[in-house]
Design a protein around this motif. Sequence first.
Motif: not given
Length: 340
Positions: A99-108, A229-240
């Motif tokens: 698996h891949a692990a992502l840790i991101f920040k968000r406001p409370k 590597r994570l499996g994102f397609d071209r459209d999803q890469t454009g969203i990123i």
Amino acid sequence: MATAAGDDAEIVLPPEDVEIPLAVDTKPSRPVRSARYFYRIENNRLVDCPDEEAQIFVYIAPTIDDESELQELYNIDYHTLQSSLDPDELSRLEFETDHAALIFKRPKSFCADDNFLLKLTSTGVFLYEEQLVIVMPDDAPLFEGRVPFQVQSIHDVILRLLYQSTLHFEGHLKAINMLSDSLERRISTSLENRYLLNMFALEKSLVYIVNSISSNGALLERLRSSAERLGFDRDQTGIIEDMIIENKQCYRRAEIHTQVIGGLMDARASIVSHNLNQLIKKFTIWTVAIMLANLVIGIFSMNVDLPLPEDHSWWPFLLINMLALGTAGLVFWIWRVKKW
């Protein structure tokens, strides 16, 4: 937070301070309880489902038993799991065996107990081939609000979480701007440091927000470079890529707010000090006026008879009182003419 940008978070103001058009809840924060939620993607929507049919597993404030299950069943590293619950952890992307692990920040969500200090937290997302595990330290609205793309796979769910995090930060920045404007109006007439301390809390919050947005930006850059590597397609890469631009704009706005609030803190402190000095000056002038009136009365009071009924001489008593009032009035006249 307020319905300023993301429409997901809720800002709650202390009951006696600032009045701004935001959603207000003066109830104290309650302890977070452990919970689990299960979702699957159906017709481009996330719907609740039993755990055996779920594609997305959400753990809220996991207990010790939940943590043991996450480590054994999903092979999540203990350190990575604790990082997803640590509010001070920076955003990052790690690759494990399965698996891949992502840790991101968000406001409370902001409540009355926070006293104008907007807090942040972390969220862990663990991407498997056909499953997605989300670990959060508090119960927050995950999939509310709109996003400019359809959710067709678990990869889109990851993008939705990151996109909503950016929206929440933008909403916090708008709320901070509204709070600072309202506090500035209070500070202009304030004689105490309460509102000034609230401004210090907002400035401190902005420092953490800028750091968190920058950390999320680094995560998005890493996500773009590892999209295949994570499996994102071209459209999803454009969203990123669009999210990277949005995050940079949010970061720039946060920097501007930080510079404005931080650069004017000395001026705001001087305003409070000036207001207090003005009040002391007024009290001093009143004291001088009363002292001069008392001086006149004190000089003549021992040598002038009171206007008792058997006495017929009223003019000395009246003259002394007129002199006392005249000296007090003279002080106030000089104050007005000189514009002290």
